[in-house]
Design a protein around this motif. Structure first.
Motif, PDB file in Angstrom:
ATOM      1  N   TYR A  71      31.372  38.942  39.944  1.00 28.83           N
ATOM      2  CA  TYR A  71      32.116  39.886  40.778  1.00 28.83           C
ATOM      3  C   TYR A  71      31.119  40.538  41.723  1.00 28.83           C
ATOM      4  CZ  TYR A  71      35.008  43.924  42.041  1.00 28.83           C
ATOM      5  OH  TYR A  71      35.709  44.880  42.735  1.00 28.83           O
ATOM      6  N   GLY A  72      31.126  40.078  42.966  1.00 25.59           N
ATOM      7  CA  GLY A  72      30.061  40.487  43.877  1.00 25.59           C
ATOM      8  C   GLY A  72      28.760  39.914  43.357  1.00 25.59           C
ATOM      9  N   GLU A  73      27.817  40.794  43.010  1.00 24.01           N
ATOM     10  CA  GLU A  73      26.547  40.341  42.433  1.00 24.01           C
ATOM     11  C   GLU A  73      26.488  40.584  40.931  1.00 24.01           C
ATOM     12  OE1 GLU A  73      24.305  38.577  44.118  1.00 24.01           O
ATOM     13  OE2 GLU A  73      25.756  38.695  45.760  1.00 24.01           O
ATOM     14  N   ASP A  74      27.565  41.102  40.381  1.00 27.03           N
ATOM     15  CA  ASP A  74      27.588  41.423  38.949  1.00 27.03           C
ATOM     16  C   ASP A  74      28.221  40.306  38.132  1.00 27.03           C
ATOM     17  OD1 ASP A  74      26.481  44.050  39.269  1.00 27.03           O
ATOM     18  OD2 ASP A  74      28.441  44.684  40.052  1.00 27.03           O
ATOM     19  N   LEU A  75      27.736  40.142  36.917  1.00 27.82           N
ATOM     20  CA  LEU A  75      28.233  39.100  36.022  1.00 27.82           C
ATOM     21  C   LEU A  75      28.918  39.728  34.817  1.00 27.82           C
ATOM     22  CD1 LEU A  75      25.156  36.709  36.124  1.00 27.82           C
ATOM     23  CD2 LEU A  75      27.378  36.311  37.188  1.00 27.82           C
ATOM     24  N   ILE A  76      30.053  39.163  34.434  1.00 27.13           N
ATOM     25  CA  ILE A  76      30.828  39.635  33.295  1.00 27.13           C
ATOM     26  C   ILE A  76      31.069  38.435  32.379  1.00 27.13           C
ATOM     27  CG2 ILE A  76      32.918  40.847  32.553  1.00 27.13           C
ATOM     28  CD1 ILE A  76      33.245  41.731  35.496  1.00 27.13           C
ATOM     29  N   ILE A  77      30.895  38.613  31.065  1.00 26.82           N
ATOM     30  CA  ILE A  77      31.069  37.508  30.118  1.00 26.82           C
ATOM     31  C   ILE A  77      32.058  37.912  29.021  1.00 26.82           C
ATOM     32  CG2 ILE A  77      28.780  36.574  30.552  1.00 26.82           C
ATOM     33  CD1 ILE A  77      27.879  37.839  27.884  1.00 26.82           C
ATOM     34  N   VAL A  86      48.795  36.812  48.298  1.00 25.51           N
ATOM     35  CA  VAL A  86      47.472  36.592  47.715  1.00 25.51           C
ATOM     36  C   VAL A  86      46.759  37.935  47.603  1.00 25.51           C
ATOM     37  CG1 VAL A  86      45.240  35.475  47.984  1.00 25.51           C
ATOM     38  CG2 VAL A  86      47.328  34.269  48.671  1.00 25.51           C
ATOM     39  N   LEU A  87      46.204  38.208  46.423  1.00 26.08           N
ATOM     40  CA  LEU A  87      45.473  39.446  46.202  1.00 26.08           C
ATOM     41  C   LEU A  87      43.993  39.228  46.512  1.00 26.08           C
ATOM     42  CD1 LEU A  87      47.120  40.669  42.860  1.00 26.08           C
ATOM     43  CD2 LEU A  87      47.739  41.223  45.219  1.00 26.08           C
ATOM     44  N   ILE A  88      43.448  40.017  47.424  1.00 25.64           N
ATOM     45  CA  ILE A  88      42.058  39.898  47.832  1.00 25.64           C
ATOM     46  C   ILE A  88      41.222  40.896  47.039  1.00 25.64           C
ATOM     47  CG2 ILE A  88      40.445  39.910  49.762  1.00 25.64           C
ATOM     48  CD1 ILE A  88      42.664  37.810  49.975  1.00 25.64           C
ATOM     49  N   PRO A  89      40.249  40.433  46.280  1.00 28.64           N
ATOM     50  CA  PRO A  89      39.441  41.356  45.474  1.00 28.64           C
ATOM     51  C   PRO A  89      38.515  42.202  46.346  1.00 28.64           C
ATOM     52  CG  PRO A  89      38.575  39.127  45.311  1.00 28.64           C
ATOM     53  CD  PRO A  89      39.869  39.022  46.071  1.00 28.64           C
ATOM     54  N   PRO A  90      38.164  43.392  45.881  1.00 25.16           N
ATOM     55  CA  PRO A  90      37.221  44.238  46.630  1.00 25.16           C
ATOM     56  C   PRO A  90      35.878  43.564  46.864  1.00 25.16           C
ATOM     57  CG  PRO A  90      38.319  45.504  44.910  1.00 25.16           C
ATOM     58  CD  PRO A  90      38.675  44.063  44.682  1.00 25.16           C
ATOM     59  N   LYS A  91      35.469  42.735  45.911  1.00 28.78           N
ATOM     60  CA  LYS A  91      34.247  41.937  46.034  1.00 28.78           C
ATOM     61  C   LYS A  91      34.603  40.492  45.702  1.00 28.78           C
ATOM     62  CE  LYS A  91      31.344  45.749  44.369  1.00 28.78           C
ATOM     63  NZ  LYS A  91      30.352  46.157  43.323  1.00 28.78           N
ATOM     64  N   PRO A  92      33.873  39.513  46.252  1.00 35.54           N
ATOM     65  CA  PRO A  92      34.187  38.106  45.961  1.00 35.54           C
ATOM     66  C   PRO A  92      34.096  37.801  44.462  1.00 35.54           C
ATOM     67  CG  PRO A  92      32.667  38.283  47.812  1.00 35.54           C
ATOM     68  CD  PRO A  92      32.768  39.653  47.211  1.00 35.54           C
ATOM     69  N   ILE A  93      35.015  36.972  43.996  1.00 34.74           N
ATOM     70  CA  ILE A  93      35.047  36.568  42.590  1.00 34.74           C
ATOM     71  C   ILE A  93      34.767  35.076  42.481  1.00 34.74           C
ATOM     72  CG2 ILE A  93      36.565  36.192  40.595  1.00 34.74           C
ATOM     73  CD1 ILE A  93      37.958  38.778  41.229  1.00 34.74           C
ATOM     74  N   THR A  94      33.850  34.739  41.583  1.00 31.02           N
ATOM     75  CA  THR A  94      33.597  33.341  41.235  1.00 31.02           C
ATOM     76  C   THR A  94      33.808  33.187  39.731  1.00 31.02           C
ATOM     77  OG1 THR A  94      31.950  33.085  42.999  1.00 31.02           O
ATOM     78  CG2 THR A  94      31.933  31.442  41.243  1.00 31.02           C
ATOM     79  N   LEU A  95      34.609  32.209  39.355  1.00 33.54           N
ATOM     80  CA  LEU A  95      34.861  31.928  37.942  1.00 33.54           C
ATOM     81  C   LEU A  95      34.144  30.652  37.545  1.00 33.54           C
ATOM     82  CD1 LEU A  95      36.370  32.401  35.240  1.00 33.54           C
ATOM     83  CD2 LEU A  95      38.220  30.991  36.172  1.00 33.54           C
ATOM     84  N   TYR A  96      33.215  30.761  36.603  1.00 32.60           N
ATOM     85  CA  TYR A  96      32.555  29.599  36.015  1.00 32.60           C
ATOM     86  C   TYR A  96      33.350  29.259  34.760  1.00 32.60           C
ATOM     87  CZ  TYR A  96      28.872  31.040  39.207  1.00 32.60           C
ATOM     88  OH  TYR A  96      28.168  31.397  40.339  1.00 32.60           O
ATOM     89  N   CYS A  97      33.892  28.064  34.736  1.00 31.88           N
ATOM     90  CA  CYS A  97      34.935  27.733  33.766  1.00 31.88           C
ATOM     91  C   CYS A  97      34.766  26.293  33.284  1.00 31.88           C
ATOM     92  CB  CYS A  97      36.300  27.925  34.443  1.00 31.88           C
ATOM     93  SG  CYS A  97      37.720  27.957  33.339  1.00 31.88           S
ATOM     94  N   SER A 124      35.562  36.095  27.063  1.00 28.44           N
ATOM     95  CA  SER A 124      36.873  35.797  27.634  1.00 28.44           C
ATOM     96  C   SER A 124      37.847  36.973  27.596  1.00 28.44           C
ATOM     97  CB  SER A 124      37.487  34.589  26.924  1.00 28.44           C
ATOM     98  OG  SER A 124      37.729  34.865  25.545  1.00 28.44           O
ATOM     99  N   ALA A 125      37.883  37.724  26.497  1.00 30.18           N
ATOM    100  CA  ALA A 125      38.797  38.864  26.438  1.00 30.18           C
ATOM    101  C   ALA A 125      38.404  39.930  27.447  1.00 30.18           C
ATOM    102  CB  ALA A 125      38.823  39.447  25.024  1.00 30.18           C
ATOM    103  N   VAL A 126      37.100  40.102  27.647  1.00 26.21           N
ATOM    104  CA  VAL A 126      36.597  41.112  28.579  1.00 26.21           C
ATOM    105  C   VAL A 126      36.870  40.695  30.025  1.00 26.21           C
ATOM    106  CG1 VAL A 126      34.545  42.350  29.391  1.00 26.21           C
ATOM    107  CG2 VAL A 126      34.818  41.834  26.952  1.00 26.21           C
ATOM    108  N   THR A 127      36.561  39.456  30.368  1.00 25.23           N
ATOM    109  CA  THR A 127      36.766  39.005  31.741  1.00 25.23           C
ATOM    110  C   THR A 127      38.243  38.980  32.112  1.00 25.23           C
ATOM    111  OG1 THR A 127      36.681  36.695  30.971  1.00 25.23           O
ATOM    112  CG2 THR A 127      34.650  37.635  31.833  1.00 25.23           C
ATOM    113  N   THR A 128      39.087  38.636  31.135  1.00 21.70           N
ATOM    114  CA  THR A 128      40.532  38.588  31.406  1.00 21.70           C
ATOM    115  C   THR A 128      41.104  39.987  31.589  1.00 21.70           C
ATOM    116  OG1 THR A 128      40.626  36.581  30.057  1.00 21.70           O
ATOM    117  CG2 THR A 128      42.718  37.600  30.640  1.00 21.70           C
ATOM    118  N   GLU A 129      40.696  40.909  30.743  1.00 25.16           N
ATOM    119  CA  GLU A 129      41.166  42.288  30.887  1.00 25.16           C
ATOM    120  C   GLU A 129      40.622  42.918  32.165  1.00 25.16           C
ATOM    121  OE1 GLU A 129      41.770  46.385  28.300  1.00 25.16           O
ATOM    122  OE2 GLU A 129      40.779  44.651  27.390  1.00 25.16           O
ATOM    123  N   PHE A 130      39.435  42.510  32.585  1.00 27.84           N
ATOM    124  CA  PHE A 130      38.883  43.002  33.847  1.00 27.84           C
ATOM    125  C   PHE A 130      39.804  42.645  35.013  1.00 27.84           C
ATOM    126  CE2 PHE A 130      36.334  42.048  37.671  1.00 27.84           C
ATOM    127  CZ  PHE A 130      35.801  43.308  37.918  1.00 27.84           C
TER     128      PHE A 130
END
Length: 225
Positions: free
Chosen positions: A63-69, A2-13, A71-77
Protein backbone atom coordinates in the motif's frame (compact mmCIF):
# COMPACT_ATOMS: atom_id res chain seq x y z
CA UNK A 1 -17.90 2.28 -9.88
CA UNK A 2 -14.18 1.54 -9.56
CA UNK A 3 -12.80 2.50 -6.15
CA UNK A 4 -9.46 4.32 -6.36
CA UNK A 5 -7.26 3.79 -3.29
CA UNK A 6 -5.55 6.77 -1.62
CA UNK A 7 -2.24 5.06 -2.40
CA UNK A 8 -1.48 2.46 -5.11
CA UNK A 9 -2.19 -1.14 -4.09
CA UNK A 10 -0.24 -4.16 -5.28
CA UNK A 11 -1.37 -7.65 -4.30
CA UNK A 12 1.24 -10.42 -4.31
CA UNK A 13 -0.85 -13.55 -4.54
CA UNK A 14 -1.05 -17.16 -5.72
CA UNK A 15 -4.03 -18.50 -7.64
CA UNK A 16 -4.18 -21.83 -5.83
CA UNK A 17 -3.74 -20.47 -2.30
CA UNK A 18 -7.07 -20.12 -0.42
CA UNK A 19 -5.50 -17.86 2.20
CA UNK A 20 -4.27 -15.43 -0.44
CA UNK A 21 -7.63 -15.63 -2.19
CA UNK A 22 -9.25 -13.86 0.77
CA UNK A 23 -7.69 -10.50 -0.07
CA UNK A 24 -7.98 -11.04 -3.82
CA UNK A 25 -11.71 -11.66 -3.45
CA UNK A 26 -12.14 -8.60 -1.23
CA UNK A 27 -10.40 -6.33 -3.74
CA UNK A 28 -12.38 -7.77 -6.63
CA UNK A 29 -15.72 -7.77 -4.82
CA UNK A 30 -15.23 -4.13 -3.80
CA UNK A 31 -14.15 -3.24 -7.35
CA UNK A 32 -10.91 -1.66 -6.19
CA UNK A 33 -8.15 -0.57 -8.57
CA UNK A 34 -5.04 -2.64 -7.84
CA UNK A 35 -2.12 -4.45 -9.45
CA UNK A 36 -1.98 -8.25 -9.22
CA UNK A 37 1.36 -10.08 -9.11
CA UNK A 38 1.29 -13.89 -9.23
CA UNK A 39 3.85 -15.65 -7.03
CA UNK A 40 4.83 -19.25 -7.69
CA UNK A 41 5.01 -20.72 -4.21
CA UNK A 42 7.04 -23.67 -5.47
CA UNK A 43 9.65 -21.38 -6.98
CA UNK A 44 9.49 -18.06 -5.18
CA UNK A 45 11.26 -15.26 -7.07
CA UNK A 46 14.43 -13.95 -5.49
CA UNK A 47 13.21 -10.38 -5.86
CA UNK A 48 10.06 -11.23 -3.87
CA UNK A 49 12.04 -12.71 -1.00
CA UNK A 50 14.60 -9.93 -1.10
CA UNK A 51 12.49 -6.83 -1.66
CA UNK A 52 8.93 -7.68 -0.63
CA UNK A 53 8.48 -10.46 1.92
CA UNK A 54 11.50 -12.39 3.22
CA UNK A 55 9.06 -14.87 4.76
CA UNK A 56 7.84 -15.70 1.26
CA UNK A 57 4.16 -15.73 2.22
CA UNK A 58 1.13 -14.66 0.25
CA UNK A 59 -0.90 -12.62 0.37
CA UNK A 60 1.39 -9.67 0.78
CA UNK A 61 -0.22 -6.30 0.20
CA UNK A 62 1.78 -3.25 -0.80
CA UNK A 63 0.00 0.00 0.00
CA UNK A 64 2.04 2.88 -1.31
CA UNK A 65 5.46 2.04 0.13
CA UNK A 66 4.09 0.08 3.08
CA UNK A 67 3.75 -3.69 3.26
CA UNK A 68 0.99 -5.58 5.05
CA UNK A 69 1.00 -9.37 5.61
CA UNK A 70 -1.28 -12.16 6.94
CA UNK A 71 -4.50 -12.88 5.09
CA UNK A 72 -7.00 -11.90 7.79
CA UNK A 73 -5.16 -8.61 8.34
CA UNK A 74 -4.80 -7.70 4.67
CA UNK A 75 -8.44 -8.56 3.97
CA UNK A 76 -9.76 -6.54 6.89
CA UNK A 77 -7.52 -3.67 5.80
CA UNK A 78 -9.38 -3.57 2.48
CA UNK A 79 -12.73 -3.59 4.28
CA UNK A 80 -11.59 -0.73 6.55
CA UNK A 81 -10.02 1.28 3.72
CA UNK A 82 -13.17 1.18 1.59
CA UNK A 83 -16.16 1.50 3.94
CA UNK A 84 -18.32 2.43 0.95
CA UNK A 85 -17.97 -1.19 -0.28
CA UNK A 86 -20.06 -2.32 2.70
CA UNK A 87 -17.89 -5.32 3.58
CA UNK A 88 -18.32 -4.63 7.31
CA UNK A 89 -21.82 -4.59 8.81
CA UNK A 90 -22.58 -1.24 10.42
CA UNK A 91 -24.49 -2.89 13.24
CA UNK A 92 -22.03 -3.97 15.96
CA UNK A 93 -24.07 -7.00 17.01
CA UNK A 94 -24.44 -8.25 13.43
CA UNK A 95 -20.68 -7.76 12.97
CA UNK A 96 -20.02 -9.87 16.07
CA UNK A 97 -22.42 -12.56 14.83
CA UNK A 98 -20.67 -12.67 11.46
CA UNK A 99 -17.26 -13.05 13.07
CA UNK A 100 -18.54 -15.88 15.25
CA UNK A 101 -19.97 -17.58 12.16
CA UNK A 102 -16.59 -17.41 10.40
CA UNK A 103 -14.81 -18.74 13.48
CA UNK A 104 -17.21 -21.68 13.68
CA UNK A 105 -16.71 -22.48 10.00
CA UNK A 106 -12.94 -22.61 10.45
CA UNK A 107 -13.37 -24.72 13.59
CA UNK A 108 -15.91 -27.20 12.24
CA UNK A 109 -15.79 -27.45 8.44
CA UNK A 110 -12.34 -26.24 7.39
CA UNK A 111 -10.58 -29.23 9.06
CA UNK A 112 -12.37 -31.60 6.69
CA UNK A 113 -10.87 -29.82 3.68
CA UNK A 114 -7.45 -29.65 5.35
CA UNK A 115 -7.36 -33.34 6.26
CA UNK A 116 -8.67 -34.49 2.87
CA UNK A 117 -6.29 -32.41 0.77
CA UNK A 118 -3.18 -32.01 2.88
CA UNK A 119 -3.22 -35.37 4.67
CA UNK A 120 -5.00 -37.34 1.91
CA UNK A 121 -7.45 -38.55 4.55
CA UNK A 122 -10.38 -38.97 2.19
CA UNK A 123 -12.30 -41.04 4.73
CA UNK A 124 -13.09 -37.83 6.59
CA UNK A 125 -15.20 -36.42 3.74
CA UNK A 126 -18.53 -38.10 4.68
CA UNK A 127 -18.28 -36.59 8.17
CA UNK A 128 -19.03 -33.18 6.70
CA UNK A 129 -22.75 -33.50 7.37
CA UNK A 130 -22.34 -33.65 11.14
CA UNK A 131 -20.15 -30.55 11.02
CA UNK A 132 -22.60 -28.66 8.81
CA UNK A 133 -25.36 -29.51 11.31
CA UNK A 134 -23.28 -27.85 14.05
CA UNK A 135 -22.43 -24.86 11.85
CA UNK A 136 -25.83 -23.90 10.42
CA UNK A 137 -27.21 -22.38 13.67
CA UNK A 138 -24.52 -19.71 13.36
CA UNK A 139 -25.53 -18.92 9.77
CA UNK A 140 -27.95 -16.09 10.49
CA UNK A 141 -30.51 -15.16 7.79
CA UNK A 142 -28.43 -16.02 4.70
CA UNK A 143 -30.78 -14.45 2.17
CA UNK A 144 -28.75 -14.54 0.04
CA UNK A 145 -25.78 -13.55 2.22
CA UNK A 146 -25.20 -13.39 5.96
CA UNK A 147 -27.65 -11.21 7.86
CA UNK A 148 -29.74 -10.59 4.76
CA UNK A 149 -26.96 -8.68 2.99
CA UNK A 150 -27.22 -8.38 -0.79
CA UNK A 151 -23.47 -8.93 -1.17
CA UNK A 152 -20.80 -10.96 0.63
CA UNK A 153 -19.44 -9.37 3.79
CA UNK A 154 -15.97 -9.67 5.29
CA UNK A 155 -16.68 -12.74 7.41
CA UNK A 156 -17.94 -14.59 4.34
CA UNK A 157 -14.98 -13.47 2.24
CA UNK A 158 -12.64 -14.95 4.85
CA UNK A 159 -14.18 -18.41 4.46
CA UNK A 160 -15.46 -18.60 0.87
CA UNK A 161 -12.04 -19.62 -0.56
CA UNK A 162 -12.40 -22.81 1.48
CA UNK A 163 -16.06 -23.25 0.52
CA UNK A 164 -15.28 -23.05 -3.20
CA UNK A 165 -12.42 -25.52 -2.87
CA UNK A 166 -14.46 -27.83 -0.68
CA UNK A 167 -17.23 -28.00 -3.27
CA UNK A 168 -14.64 -28.61 -5.98
CA UNK A 169 -13.29 -31.48 -3.89
CA UNK A 170 -16.76 -32.93 -3.32
CA UNK A 171 -17.46 -32.86 -7.06
CA UNK A 172 -14.16 -34.60 -7.83
CA UNK A 173 -13.22 -38.23 -8.21
CA UNK A 174 -11.64 -38.17 -4.74
CA UNK A 175 -14.97 -37.83 -2.96
CA UNK A 176 -17.76 -40.43 -2.78
CA UNK A 177 -20.44 -39.32 -5.25
CA UNK A 178 -23.20 -39.75 -2.69
CA UNK A 179 -21.70 -37.00 -0.51
CA UNK A 180 -22.13 -34.26 -3.10
CA UNK A 181 -25.51 -35.66 -4.15
CA UNK A 182 -26.79 -35.52 -0.59
CA UNK A 183 -25.39 -32.06 0.05
CA UNK A 184 -26.89 -30.62 -3.14
CA UNK A 185 -30.31 -32.33 -3.01
CA UNK A 186 -31.25 -33.08 0.61
CA UNK A 187 -33.67 -30.37 1.89
CA UNK A 188 -31.91 -30.52 5.26
CA UNK A 189 -28.83 -28.90 3.70
CA UNK A 190 -30.63 -26.43 1.42
CA UNK A 191 -29.78 -23.38 3.53
CA UNK A 192 -26.08 -24.21 3.56
CA UNK A 193 -26.04 -25.24 -0.10
CA UNK A 194 -27.94 -22.17 -1.35
CA UNK A 195 -25.75 -19.84 0.70
CA UNK A 196 -22.58 -21.52 -0.55
CA UNK A 197 -23.83 -21.30 -4.14
CA UNK A 198 -24.58 -17.59 -3.79
CA UNK A 199 -21.09 -16.97 -2.42
CA UNK A 200 -19.41 -18.92 -5.20
CA UNK A 201 -21.43 -17.04 -7.84
CA UNK A 202 -20.59 -13.61 -6.40
CA UNK A 203 -18.24 -11.46 -8.54
CA UNK A 204 -15.35 -11.62 -6.09
CA UNK A 205 -15.22 -15.41 -6.28
CA UNK A 206 -16.36 -15.97 -9.86
CA UNK A 207 -13.64 -13.66 -11.19
CA UNK A 208 -10.81 -15.12 -9.10
CA UNK A 209 -11.40 -18.86 -8.62
CA UNK A 210 -9.77 -20.99 -11.31
CA UNK A 211 -11.31 -24.45 -11.06
CA UNK A 212 -8.88 -26.10 -13.45
CA UNK A 213 -5.77 -24.89 -11.61
CA UNK A 214 -7.17 -25.89 -8.25
CA UNK A 215 -8.28 -29.29 -9.56
CA UNK A 216 -4.72 -29.82 -10.81
CA UNK A 217 -3.42 -28.88 -7.37
CA UNK A 218 -5.75 -31.46 -5.77
CA UNK A 219 -4.48 -34.14 -8.13
CA UNK A 220 -0.86 -33.35 -7.40
CA UNK A 221 -1.37 -33.05 -3.67
CA UNK A 222 -3.64 -36.03 -3.04
CA UNK A 223 -1.96 -38.45 -5.46
CA UNK A 224 1.45 -37.49 -4.11
CA UNK A 225 0.44 -38.84 -0.72
Amino acid sequence: MVLIPPKPITLYCCNICPWAARTWIALTQANVEYEYVEIDLKNKPEWFLRDVNPGGKVPTLKYGEDLIIESAVTTEFIADLFPEAGLLPKDAFKLAQSRLMADRFMELIFPIYRKAVFASNLEVIPTIFGEIDKFVPYLINPSPFFGGSDHPILAEILIVPFISRLYLLLESEYSPKEVYTKLSTDPKYKIFNDWSGALMASPGVAKTFDKSLNAKFFAERIVAK
